[in-house]
Write an enzyme that holds these catalytic residues in place. Sequence first.
Site, PDB file in Angstrom:
ATOM      1  CG  HIS A  58      -1.920  -0.941   1.100  1.00 21.98           C
ATOM      2  ND1 HIS A  58      -3.190  -1.154   0.671  1.00 21.98           N
ATOM      3  CD2 HIS A  58      -1.930  -2.102   1.694  1.00 21.98           C
ATOM      4  CE1 HIS A  58      -3.924  -2.110   0.705  1.00 21.98           C
ATOM      5  NE2 HIS A  58      -3.077  -2.896   1.453  1.00 21.98           N
ATOM      6  CG  ASN A 131      -7.950  -4.607   0.279  1.00 24.02           C
ATOM      7  OD1 ASN A 131      -6.867  -3.867   0.776  1.00 24.02           O
ATOM      8  ND2 ASN A 131      -7.269  -6.041   0.611  1.00 24.02           N
TER       9      ASN A 131
END
Length: 485
Positions: A58, A131
């Site tokens: 990320h 997510n």
Amino acid sequence: PSSAFNSPFCTTNSGAPVFNNNSSLTVGARGPVLLEDYHLVEKLANFDRERVPERVVHARGASAKGFFEVTHDITHLTCADFLRAPGVQTPVIVRFSTVIHERGSPETLRDPRGFAVKFYTREGNFDLVGNNFPVFFIRDGMKFPDMVHALKPNPKSHIQENWRVLDFFSHVPESLHMFTFLFDDIGIPQDYRHMDGSGVHTFTLINKAGKSTYVKFHWKPTCGVKSLLEDEAARVGGANHSHATQDLYDSIAAGNYPEWKLFIQTMDPDHEDRFDFDPLDVTKTWPEDILPLQPVGRLVLNKNIDNFSNENEQLAFCPSIVVPGVYYSDDKMLQTRIFSYSDTQRYRLGPNYLQLPANAPKCAHHNNHYDGSMNFMHRDEEIDYFPSRYDPVRHAEKYPIPSTMCTGKREKCVIQKENNFKQPGERYRSFTPDRQERFIRRWVETLSDPRITYEIRSIWISYWSQADKSLGQKLASRLNVRPSI
């Protein structure tokens, strides 16, 4: 900030005036630079250290601020203060991200997207770290480092390669469901505003009476879900590799505030054996016809961040950060993340990362966690222990936590209800014919990597055949491989 920031002229970090911020101190006009030029040394040293380590996953992301507002009463399910009544608003900061690729990489690559929300509630922060897809590749955190290594670039060449990905996941049939999302049309979101969000894991809600309920969280964008096909992604990414970050920033600046509705699915823990899958398996979705989506509230992003480093790079999310009324479940992947996320933040930002303004709670808070690297909380107490008759600090009022009885022997094993192929097959069959064709084409291209062996190719065709016989046959035909099932 220091009052030095209000000075009409440049100063050093310690506040001394700087009369020349363009030239180094040298011996004569052309002589060597002197080490005693403290301002030069300080300026360079600060520059050398102005980037924190990149997130291991990320790394590429964008943040924005706003609020969450409750629209529907769910107090029968949870005693969480920020969900206490319709109309209650809670400030939030949200970070969207790609998962595997480096900081600065194009935002048009096929990759899951992170959707992390930090709620600044009156009872502390709550981090919902999810997510855009409702499932994950693996169900046990023991595999997580290996999975990320396989998805990341080759350690020898630093090139991301399909053969490494498909080699690893050929040992992980539970990943099939996730691949029906990643290799689907929604595998490349148009931008951050037009994508779903999900808590992914099963969490637990606890009400005032102490009753526990399993819950899954879902974010639905009011502007709909939009994605990019490969040719569109190449065109958009070629023109602007930060298109999603810019879209988010420009939309908020123009007053076109992104909004998502929060829905939940709930399940009585006593009913978990009624299904042909394990409700705590993060590779599975819950059927909406049996466990319908229930509206809870809305998320509105109406303010851009003020500083990218402070409110994006130093922003830290941890699934371990929950509030009374919300708790974990025994989902193996979630249990692993409870440790791993806070541990990586301590490495990346230091042991006092929760003192950073973006991460600190906005409510009153107190503990005896003192000092350490990068501590900047000014404290003048004489009592740094608990309990004490000189300090009125006491225990908070007790709140309910799950009281489930746990029994069993120590063992390392897989869950009983793996059922790896049913849901991937159902999802594939829900696609329109042209969508199925694009899904097949992506898999044919990926499995055609010259370094992928016949054995690995055959395993994948076997997996997809078990999910859907016609899918396996089509892949086998195009790849000239005889299906083994």
